[in-house]
Motif scaffolding. Structure first.
Motif, PDB file in Angstrom:
ATOM      1  N   ASP A   1       0.802  -1.232   0.000  1.00  0.00           N
ATOM      2  CA  ASP A   1       0.000   0.000   0.000  1.00  0.00           C
ATOM      3  C   ASP A   1       0.831   1.275   0.000  1.00  0.00           C
ATOM      4  OD1 ASP A   1      -2.335  -1.541   0.066  1.00  0.00           O
ATOM      5  OD2 ASP A   1      -2.302  -1.623   2.257  1.00  0.00           O
ATOM      6  N   GLN A   2       2.136   1.160  -0.335  1.00  0.00           N
ATOM      7  CA  GLN A   2       2.999   2.332  -0.414  1.00  0.00           C
ATOM      8  C   GLN A   2       3.444   2.550  -1.855  1.00  0.00           C
ATOM      9  OE1 GLN A   2       3.739   4.411   2.251  1.00  0.00           O
ATOM     10  NE2 GLN A   2       2.219   3.135   3.300  1.00  0.00           N
ATOM     11  N   PRO A   3       3.828   3.776  -2.211  1.00  0.00           N
ATOM     12  CA  PRO A   3       4.267   4.028  -3.587  1.00  0.00           C
ATOM     13  C   PRO A   3       5.532   3.249  -3.937  1.00  0.00           C
ATOM     14  CG  PRO A   3       3.814   6.092  -2.416  1.00  0.00           C
ATOM     15  CD  PRO A   3       3.810   5.003  -1.394  1.00  0.00           C
ATOM     16  N   LEU A   4       5.708   2.980  -5.220  1.00  0.00           N
ATOM     17  CA  LEU A   4       6.941   2.349  -5.680  1.00  0.00           C
ATOM     18  C   LEU A   4       8.096   3.332  -5.561  1.00  0.00           C
ATOM     19  CD1 LEU A   4       5.544   0.617  -8.877  1.00  0.00           C
ATOM     20  CD2 LEU A   4       6.341  -0.551  -6.815  1.00  0.00           C
ATOM     21  N   GLU A   5       9.291   2.804  -5.283  1.00  0.00           N
ATOM     22  CA  GLU A   5      10.469   3.651  -5.146  1.00  0.00           C
ATOM     23  C   GLU A   5      11.696   2.863  -5.572  1.00  0.00           C
ATOM     24  OE1 GLU A   5      11.240   2.719  -0.403  1.00  0.00           O
ATOM     25  OE2 GLU A   5      10.254   4.589  -0.997  1.00  0.00           O
ATOM     26  N   ILE A   6      12.844   3.537  -5.593  1.00  0.00           N
ATOM     27  CA  ILE A   6      14.098   2.860  -5.920  1.00  0.00           C
ATOM     28  C   ILE A   6      14.407   1.846  -4.820  1.00  0.00           C
ATOM     29  CG2 ILE A   6      16.559   3.180  -6.325  1.00  0.00           C
ATOM     30  CD1 ILE A   6      14.769   4.317  -8.504  1.00  0.00           C
ATOM     31  N   PRO A   7      14.808   0.622  -5.190  1.00  0.00           N
ATOM     32  CA  PRO A   7      15.072  -0.403  -4.166  1.00  0.00           C
ATOM     33  C   PRO A   7      16.158   0.001  -3.179  1.00  0.00           C
ATOM     34  CG  PRO A   7      14.962  -1.377  -6.358  1.00  0.00           C
ATOM     35  CD  PRO A   7      14.967   0.104  -6.555  1.00  0.00           C
ATOM     36  N   ASN A   8      15.949  -0.361  -1.926  1.00  0.00           N
ATOM     37  CA  ASN A   8      16.914  -0.124  -0.857  1.00  0.00           C
ATOM     38  C   ASN A   8      17.352  -1.479  -0.316  1.00  0.00           C
ATOM     39  OD1 ASN A   8      17.993   0.242   1.817  1.00  0.00           O
ATOM     40  ND2 ASN A   8      17.129   2.312   1.829  1.00  0.00           N
ATOM     41  N   ALA A   9      18.664  -1.688  -0.250  1.00  0.00           N
ATOM     42  CA  ALA A   9      19.197  -3.005   0.125  1.00  0.00           C
ATOM     43  C   ALA A   9      18.765  -3.449   1.506  1.00  0.00           C
ATOM     44  CB  ALA A   9      20.718  -2.980   0.035  1.00  0.00           C
ATOM     45  N   ASP A  10      18.424  -2.518   2.404  1.00  0.00           N
ATOM     46  CA  ASP A  10      18.088  -2.869   3.787  1.00  0.00           C
ATOM     47  C   ASP A  10      16.613  -3.198   3.990  1.00  0.00           C
ATOM     48  OD1 ASP A  10      20.723  -2.488   4.605  1.00  0.00           O
ATOM     49  OD2 ASP A  10      20.402  -0.342   4.921  1.00  0.00           O
ATOM     50  N   LEU A  11      15.774  -2.921   3.006  1.00  0.00           N
ATOM     51  CA  LEU A  11      14.342  -3.178   3.153  1.00  0.00           C
ATOM     52  C   LEU A  11      14.061  -4.671   3.103  1.00  0.00           C
ATOM     53  CD1 LEU A  11      12.877  -0.356   0.866  1.00  0.00           C
ATOM     54  CD2 LEU A  11      12.769  -0.482   3.366  1.00  0.00           C
ATOM     55  N   SER A  12      13.141  -5.114   3.928  1.00  0.00           N
ATOM     56  CA  SER A  12      12.798  -6.538   3.955  1.00  0.00           C
ATOM     57  C   SER A  12      11.608  -6.807   3.048  1.00  0.00           C
ATOM     58  CB  SER A  12      12.475  -6.976   5.382  1.00  0.00           C
ATOM     59  OG  SER A  12      11.345  -6.267   5.865  1.00  0.00           O
ATOM     60  N   LEU A  13      11.560  -8.023   2.532  1.00  0.00           N
ATOM     61  CA  LEU A  13      10.459  -8.455   1.665  1.00  0.00           C
ATOM     62  C   LEU A  13       9.412  -9.152   2.514  1.00  0.00           C
ATOM     63  CD1 LEU A  13      12.592  -9.860  -1.266  1.00  0.00           C
ATOM     64  CD2 LEU A  13      11.055  -7.908  -1.405  1.00  0.00           C
ATOM     65  N   GLU A  14       8.180  -8.656   2.424  1.00  0.00           N
ATOM     66  CA  GLU A  14       7.094  -9.211   3.216  1.00  0.00           C
ATOM     67  C   GLU A  14       5.857  -9.407   2.350  1.00  0.00           C
ATOM     68  OE1 GLU A  14       6.792  -6.108   6.061  1.00  0.00           O
ATOM     69  OE2 GLU A  14       8.394  -6.879   7.359  1.00  0.00           O
ATOM     70  N   ASP A  15       4.939 -10.180   2.874  1.00  0.00           N
ATOM     71  CA  ASP A  15       3.687 -10.459   2.175  1.00  0.00           C
ATOM     72  C   ASP A  15       3.005  -9.149   1.760  1.00  0.00           C
ATOM     73  OD1 ASP A  15       1.493 -11.843   1.183  1.00  0.00           O
ATOM     74  OD2 ASP A  15       0.476 -11.901   3.127  1.00  0.00           O
ATOM     75  N   GLY A  16       2.689  -9.031   0.462  1.00  0.00           N
ATOM     76  CA  GLY A  16       2.018  -7.835  -0.042  1.00  0.00           C
ATOM     77  C   GLY A  16       2.935  -6.801  -0.639  1.00  0.00           C
ATOM     78  N   ASP A  17       4.255  -6.936  -0.427  1.00  0.00           N
ATOM     79  CA  ASP A  17       5.198  -6.006  -1.051  1.00  0.00           C
ATOM     80  C   ASP A  17       5.226  -6.248  -2.562  1.00  0.00           C
ATOM     81  OD1 ASP A  17       5.755  -5.115   1.452  1.00  0.00           O
ATOM     82  OD2 ASP A  17       7.715  -6.083   1.613  1.00  0.00           O
ATOM     83  N   ARG A  18       5.573  -5.197  -3.327  1.00  0.00           N
ATOM     84  CA  ARG A  18       5.566  -5.288  -4.788  1.00  0.00           C
ATOM     85  C   ARG A  18       6.948  -4.988  -5.347  1.00  0.00           C
ATOM     86  NH1 ARG A  18       2.650  -0.756  -6.029  1.00  0.00           N
ATOM     87  NH2 ARG A  18       2.999  -0.148  -3.865  1.00  0.00           N
TER      88      ARG A  18
END
Length: 239
Positions: A181-198
Motif C-alpha cells: 500500500d505504499q508508492p513504488l520507489e528505488i530499491p533499498n538493500a536494507d528493506l525486507s520483503l514481506e507479504d504484499g510487497d511489490r
C-alpha cells in the motif's frame, strides 16, 4: 509539445484525445472521409491526404513537430512516414498490426524510435484481468523482454529476505520496489520483503517463470501456465 498523428481511426483518434487532454497540440492526417468528419467533429485539425507523402506531412506541420505517430493499419504507410519524419528530427512511433513475430519486430525496431502493437497492449490488460492477484504485466520491451509487477506472497521463498539478500536470475533486474500500500520507489538493500510487497522486474521470458516462483511462490506448473505457452517459444508471454 506538438504531435502529428497519421490515422484517425480507433487507435489514432484515441491517442489524439489523450494527448490533447494533457495539453498538447495534435494534428491528424487521414484519407477516409468518414474518419475525417468524425475527427473534425471533435475539433481536431485534420489534413486530408496520404501520410506517407512528404508534402502532406509538411502541411500537417512535421517541420515543427516533436514526434510523429504513424498509427494507420497500413504498415508500409507507417514505415514510410516514419522515415520521412526522421529526417525532420522527429521522434517516430510506428504501429504494426501483424502477428507479433520476432522477425517483424526486429526488421523495424532499429529504424524507428518505438514500435507499438495495440492488440498486444490490449492483450496485456486482458491477461492481467484474467489472472488477477499477484502478477501484473506492465509492458513488452522487446520480443523477449517484459516488465512485470509481482506481489510477494506469504509462501514465497524470498519472504523475509532483505533486498540486499535477494538474488534473481542473471537475465532479470529489479526496477522498483514498494511496501504494501505504499508508492513504488528505488530499491533499498536494507528493506525486507514481506507479504504484499511489490517488485517491478525487467526479465527475459526464459527466466520469467523462475522469477515468479521466487517472488510469488508459484509452483513450476503454475508459473508456466501463467506465463503462457509463448514464453517458451520466445515470441512473448502475454497472449
Amino acid at each position: 509539445m506538438r504531435f502529428v498523428i497519421i490515422g484517425a481511426g480507433r487507435v489514432g483518434l484515441r491517442t489524439a484525445r489523450v494527448l490533447r487532454d494533457e495539453g498538447h497540440e495534435v494534428t491528424l492526417i487521414e484519407q477516409d472521409e468518414a474518419m475525417i468528419r468524425r475527427a473534425r467533429s471533435q475539433e481536431f485539425p485534420v489534413v486530408e491526404g496520404d501520410g506517407s507523402r512528404e508534402d502532406v506531412l509538411e502541411d500537417a506541420g512535421i517541420t515543427d513537430a516533436d514526434a510523429l505517430g504513424a498509427l494507420t493499419s497500413d504498415l508500409n504507410v507507417n514505415f514510410t512516414a516514419c522515415m520521412i519524419a526522421n529526417h525532420y528530427g522527429c521522434r517516430t512511433i510506428m504501429r504494426i498490426d501483424e502477428a507479433y513475430r520476432e522477425g517483424i519486430y526486429r526488421k523495424y525496431a532499429d529504424e524507428v524510435d518505438e514500435v507499438i502493437y495495440p492488440e498486444r497492449l490490449g492483450a496485456i490488460g486482458a491477461k492481467n484481468a484474467l489472472l488477477g492477484g499477484t502478477i501484473r504485466a506492465i509492458a513488452d520491451i522487446a520480443p523477449h523482454l517484459q516488465v512485470v509487477e509481482l506481489t510477494v506472497s506469504n509462501g514465497a521463498p524470498v519472504n523475509g529476505y532483505t533486498m540486499g539478500e535477494l538474488q534473481l536470475p542473471a537475465d532479470a533486474t529489479i526496477l522498483a520496489f514498494g511496501k504494501r500500500d505504499q508508492p513504488l520507489e528505488i530499491p533499498n538493500a536494507d528493506l525486507s520483503l514481506e507479504d504484499g510487497d511489490r517488485l517491478v522486474v525487467l526479465a527475459d521470458f526464459d527466466v520469467l517463470n523462475e522469477v515468479r516462483q521466487l517472488l510469488v511462490g508459484e509452483t513450476p506448473d503454475e508459473a508456466a501456465s501463467n506465463a503462457g505457452t509463448d514464453a517458451t517459444s520466445g515470441t512473448g508471454g502475454v497472449n
